[in-house]
Enzyme design. Structure first.
Site, PDB file in Angstrom:
ATOM      1  N   HIS A 180       0.804  -1.228   0.000  1.00  0.00           N
ATOM      2  CA  HIS A 180       0.000   0.000   0.000  1.00  0.00           C
ATOM      3  C   HIS A 180       0.830   1.268   0.000  1.00  0.00           C
ATOM      4  CE1 HIS A 180      -3.981  -1.822   0.918  1.00  0.00           C
ATOM      5  NE2 HIS A 180      -3.242  -2.768   1.474  1.00  0.00           N
ATOM      6  N   LYS A 199      -7.620  14.012   4.658  1.00  0.00           N
ATOM      7  CA  LYS A 199      -6.732  12.851   4.590  1.00  0.00           C
ATOM      8  C   LYS A 199      -5.689  13.029   5.681  1.00  0.00           C
ATOM      9  CE  LYS A 199      -6.034  14.125   0.247  1.00  0.00           C
ATOM     10  NZ  LYS A 199      -6.322  12.921  -0.501  1.00  0.00           N
ATOM     11  N   ARG A 200      -4.915  11.988   5.962  1.00  0.00           N
ATOM     12  CA  ARG A 200      -3.852  12.141   6.943  1.00  0.00           C
ATOM     13  C   ARG A 200      -2.908  13.266   6.535  1.00  0.00           C
ATOM     14  NH1 ARG A 200      -3.331   8.356  11.309  1.00  0.00           N
ATOM     15  NH2 ARG A 200      -1.281   9.286  11.630  1.00  0.00           N
ATOM     16  N   LYS A 223       1.423  14.344   0.690  1.00  0.00           N
ATOM     17  CA  LYS A 223       0.061  14.653   0.250  1.00  0.00           C
ATOM     18  C   LYS A 223      -0.104  16.154  -0.051  1.00  0.00           C
ATOM     19  CE  LYS A 223      -1.954  10.827   2.944  1.00  0.00           C
ATOM     20  NZ  LYS A 223      -2.701   9.950   2.009  1.00  0.00           N
ATOM     21  N   THR A 259      -8.411   6.679  -1.735  1.00  0.00           N
ATOM     22  CA  THR A 259      -9.776   6.159  -1.842  1.00  0.00           C
ATOM     23  C   THR A 259     -10.773   7.287  -1.590  1.00  0.00           C
ATOM     24  OG1 THR A 259      -9.486   5.392   0.425  1.00  0.00           O
ATOM     25  CG2 THR A 259      -9.375   3.729  -1.304  1.00  0.00           C
ATOM     26  N   LYS A 287     -14.487   8.443  -3.383  1.00  0.00           N
ATOM     27  CA  LYS A 287     -15.721   8.797  -2.662  1.00  0.00           C
ATOM     28  C   LYS A 287     -16.248  10.151  -3.121  1.00  0.00           C
ATOM     29  CE  LYS A 287     -13.858   6.146   1.164  1.00  0.00           C
ATOM     30  NZ  LYS A 287     -12.943   6.242   2.325  1.00  0.00           N
TER      31      LYS A 287
END
Ligand code: 26V
Length: 829
Positions: free
Chosen positions: A373, A564-565, A570, A674, A678
């Site tokens: 992952h 998100k984290r 990111k 993910t 969504k």
């Protein structure tokens, strides 16, 4: 009362003439639970009592099917999926159970008759946050899909007493609090102390000779603990199957540590017991920097040893020939966390069941497959052999033996290529002698998969290139997905009703039917209804944020969401730089305030407690928010909302309300994502890089309905190769310079310049994830967002096409891919 079937093509398989499946039937169950479980009368019941009674009454409706499912599995003797995951980020369970049992309206009505509001009851639920983020949520989606698709699956994991920490903000800084999710007890679990499993640690190994004269090894452990199974029901939607999620809790052995006890040290003996119970105490909140903590390895072995033992002893019929184990189970390794299961199965087969090494290895290889992952090298788990050998001496021996034969295979295939052998070895000598768990998983797994097309390709080409050269057929891709039950049907009732009114309700199980919405993008009436749904979802979010966080979202804004984290890769900072640059442009007069598209940027992000820079970024976001939100010069046209403690419960309210989905990681860094799926499924448009599953989302929705920006992965790799100098971008890009300078001016820190030096210097000096390199392109894409948003018809059209074209991202499709490409298993009907 006969029950309507609201979901179209797939009638829910409850027995509609079951007398319990009526308002009066439910009321009876509810009152019984209130009395017998909570020990209170309706008059005296607290809201919490009412929640507990509702939840356990709803659970009644699933138990028969659950027991029946076990019988079906036992009779069918087909292959089971054993999903091994250290994390399950389940989210609240009540709505999901109501949907699966088709009880929502019945319960609502039953409670209403007693003056109880189901919405208030729902709010009592504390979600089990037994995961960090994407990986744990994915596991929850997958087990939902398998149950819905009638596939036998047992999810195995850990029942952490404390889940992911609760995040609060104090003066804009993240402060963590313990997540006492079990304080008021979970109504969803069945504990079975009589099925406790013994798990051992430490000690030493010795050899002995069996009656046939064969030399054997046995492990003489130093201490042990019991694993208690806590069963959670995993109901399928529109089917009678109810699978099991089995989470293990650690409990001290019944026998005291006899030696210590007999030495008279009673207190020490009891202390040793509580030590053992620490194993399942807390979820590690890091999700990228493994710290080689002993307790974490204990957790991993603990749940895996319990699970293997449980499957072999309790799920197979007595006398089953374990040579055929691979016909009955496939253990999917959710990242490397459960990989210690590989030597554990070898140990069971060889030491306990008397298998020869080669036989055991053949069986073991057929029982495991591995999902990776991540792409971050620092996230790949490595355990020092000193620690592994001390905690699990027999497993360390077995790993060494696996490595010896693996190295022989490598040397035979690539004679003379000693460098390659060293690169591939399961055991590395540097910086300290350690076991590379990803290598072990790859050697043992029948398949290795990444989680999006780009990720799987990079996994083959960059992370494990030597392995893909040796075993090209082992590598495959399964693009992630999300469950449409929770993330559309439950969380977006408005959209669900609208969609069902046009294409029927079959989409809940067959999300590719969303393609039937395609022509409606050109239907002005439909677009108007679609916008009304979005507006209602925003209104619902306003209420939630007001109540939950005291945040008042302005009306009529573009809702721009990044949840998100918190991770440098990111690039939450890139999003923040965009906001600060808009602010700066207004302050400096480069942009008239009335030219700003009214916009609220919503952040949701937890930082690992030990990740300093991530916490500094949170502080910076909150500090910018405090200034921007109050500056009258912006005339309320630009704001930041950063609700604390982003979790599944909030996601379910936030995502359906979003207009713009921020998926802006540096290309080549986000394995899949993910959240991106969504948002698209709920009609947000994505602004994103060519990364992870964004690539596939864009491919499906089309360039006109996606805001692409930034370097692609080869460009990023080339720039890195060539020598990346963020400071020169800062010097040459006037907008960027003004933006950074504004942060450094102290305007967001009460005039103290340099308060955010850790963040700005990380960017100026290194910018590991090349935010500066993508900055100009990002701003340009945001301009395109504004232009499109100004044309609401065009925007809505694109939003509808996002919904219509992303049915592919159902986790049901992911499961089909795993079943076909990896598990070679199927449904039991
Ligand atoms: C790694 C580690 C490393 C040791 C410390 C504890 C810990 C806990 C979790 C992890 C896994 C991090 C990997 C992860 O969450 N990956 C995410 O997986 C998602 C589902 O496949 C995917 O969508 C995200 O892109 C990916 O970042």
């Amino acid at each position: 009362m006969p029950v309507s079937v609201p979901n179209g093509n797939d009638p829910i398989a409850v027995i509609a003439d079951d007398p319990r499946h009526s308002v009066s039937g439910f009321t009876t169950e509810f009152i019984r639970e209130l009395h017998n479980r909570q020990g209170v009368s309706l008059r005296d019941a607290s809201l919490h009592d009412k929640f507990q009674a509702t939840a356990s009454a709803v659970r009644h409706y699933m138990v028969d099917e659950w027991l029946e499912t076990k019988d079906k599995n036992a009779a069918a003797k087909q292959k089971t999926v054993g999903y091994l995951s250290a994390e399950y980020l389940l989210g609240p369970q009540l709505d999901n159970a109501l949907l699966a049992t088709d009880l929502t309206e019945i319960v609502e009505e039953s409670l209403a008759q007693h003056g109880i509001d189901l919405a208030q009851v729902r709010e009592q639920e504390v979600e089990p946050g037994l995961g960090n983020g994407g990986l744990g949520r994915l596991a929850a989606c997958f087990i939902d899909s398998l149950a819905t698709m009638d596939v036998p699956c047992i999810g195995y994991g850990i029942r952490y007493e404390y889940g992911i920490f609760r995040q609060t903000f104090v003066d804009g800084h993240q402060v963590e609090e313990a997540d006492k999710w079990l304080a008021l007890e979970s109504p969803w679990e069945f504990v079975h102390p009589e099925n406790a499993v013994q798990v051992n640690f430490a000690g030493h190994t010795e050899t002995w000779t069996d009656e046939t004269g064969r030399e054997r090894t046995r492990w003489v452990p130093g201490w042990g603990v019991q694993g208690l199974p806590y069963n959670y029901l995993v109901p399928g939607y529109g089917t009678r199957r109810v699978n099991t999620l089995r989470l293990w809790g650690a409990r001290a052995n019944n026998q005291f540590d006899l030696k210590t006890f007999n030495q008279g040290d009673y207190v020490e003996a009891v202390r040793a017991q509580t030590f053992a119970e620490n194993i399942s105490k807390v979820l590690y909140p890091e999700d990228s920097t493994p710290q080689g903590k002993e307790l974490r390895l204990q957790q991993q072995y603990f749940f895996v040893a319990c699970s293997l033992r449980d499957f072999i002893e309790n799920e197979l019929e007595p006398g089953f020939d374990l040579h055929r184990l691979g016909e009955r189970i496939i253990f999917q390794l959710n990242d490397t966390h459960p990989v210690i299961a590989v030597p554990e199965l070898m140990r069971i087969l060889i030491d306990e069941k008397g298998f020869e090494w080669d036989e055991a290895w053949e069986v073991t290889k057929s029982c495991f497959a591995y999902t990776c992952h991540t792409l971050l090298p620092e996230a790949l788990e490595v355990w020092p052999t000193e620690l592994l050998g001390r905690l699990l001496p027999r497993h360390m021996q077995i790993i060494n033996l696996i490595n010896v034969s693996f190295m022989a295979e490598v040397r035979a295939t690539f004679p003379g290529d000693e460098e390659r052998a060293l690169r591939m070895s399961i055991v590395t000598e540097h910086p300290v002698q350690s076991v590379r768990m990803a290598h072990l998983a790859t050697v043992a797994g029948s398949k290795v998969n990444g989680v999006a097309a780009l990720h799987s390709q990079l996994l083959r080409d960059k992370v494990l290139p030597d392995f893909s050269a040796l075993w090209p057929e082992k590598f495959t891709n399964v693009t992630n997905g999300v469950t449409p039950r929770r993330f559309v049907r439950q969380s977006n009732p408005g959209l669900s009703a609208l969609v069902t009114s046009r294409i029927g309700g079959g989409w809940v199980k067959h999300l590719d039917q969303f393609d039937g919405l395609e022509p409606l993008a050109d239907d002005a009436g439909f677009r108007e209804e679609f916008r009304a749904v979005k507006a209602a979802n925003k209104e619902r979010l306003r209420e939630v944020l007001h109540k939950r966080d005291g945040i008042d979202l302005p009306e009529g804004h573009l809702l721009d969401v990044m949840v998100k984290r918190l991770h440098e890769y990111k690039r939450q900072t890139l999003k923040l730089l965009h906001v600060v640059s808009l602010y700066e442009q207004v302050l400096s007069g480069k942009r008239k305030v009335e030219d700003l598209t009214p916009r609220t940027v919503v952040f949701g992000a937890k930082a690992a407690p030990g990740y300093r820079l991530a916490k500094d970024i949170i502080h910076l976001i909150n500090s910018v928010a405090a200034v921007v939100n109050r500056d009258p010069r912006l005339e309320g046209r630009l704001g930041i909302a950063f609700p604390a403690n982003y979790n599944v419960t909030l996601a379910e309210k936030l995502i359906p309300a979003a207009d713009l989905s921020e998926q802006i990681s540096l290309a080549g860094m986000e394995a899949s994502g993910t959240g991106n799926m969504k948002f698209a499924l709920n009609g947000a448009l994505t602004i994103g890089t060519d990364d992870g599953a964004n690539v596939e989302i864009r491919g499906l929705v089309g360039d006109d309905n996606f805001f692409l920006f930034g370097m692609d992965e080869p460009a990023a790799a080339a720039l890195r190769e060539q020598g990346y100098r963020p400071r020169s971008i800062y010097e040459s890009d006037e907008t960027l310079r003004a933006t950074i300078d504004l942060i450094e001016s102290g305007i967001f820190s009460g005039g103290r310049g340099g308060a955010f030096g850790s963040v700005t210097s990380a960017l100026l000096d290194e910018d590991r994830f090349m935010a500066f390199a993508d900055f100009a392109s990002y701003l340009e894409a945001q301009e395109a967002v504004e232009a499109k948003y100004a044309d609401q018809e065009a925007w809505t059209r694109s939003a509808i096409l996002n919904v219509a074209r992303t049915g592919y991202f159902s986790s049901d499709r992911s499961m089909r891919d795993y079943l076909d490409r990896i598990w070679h298993a199927g449904p039991v009907v």
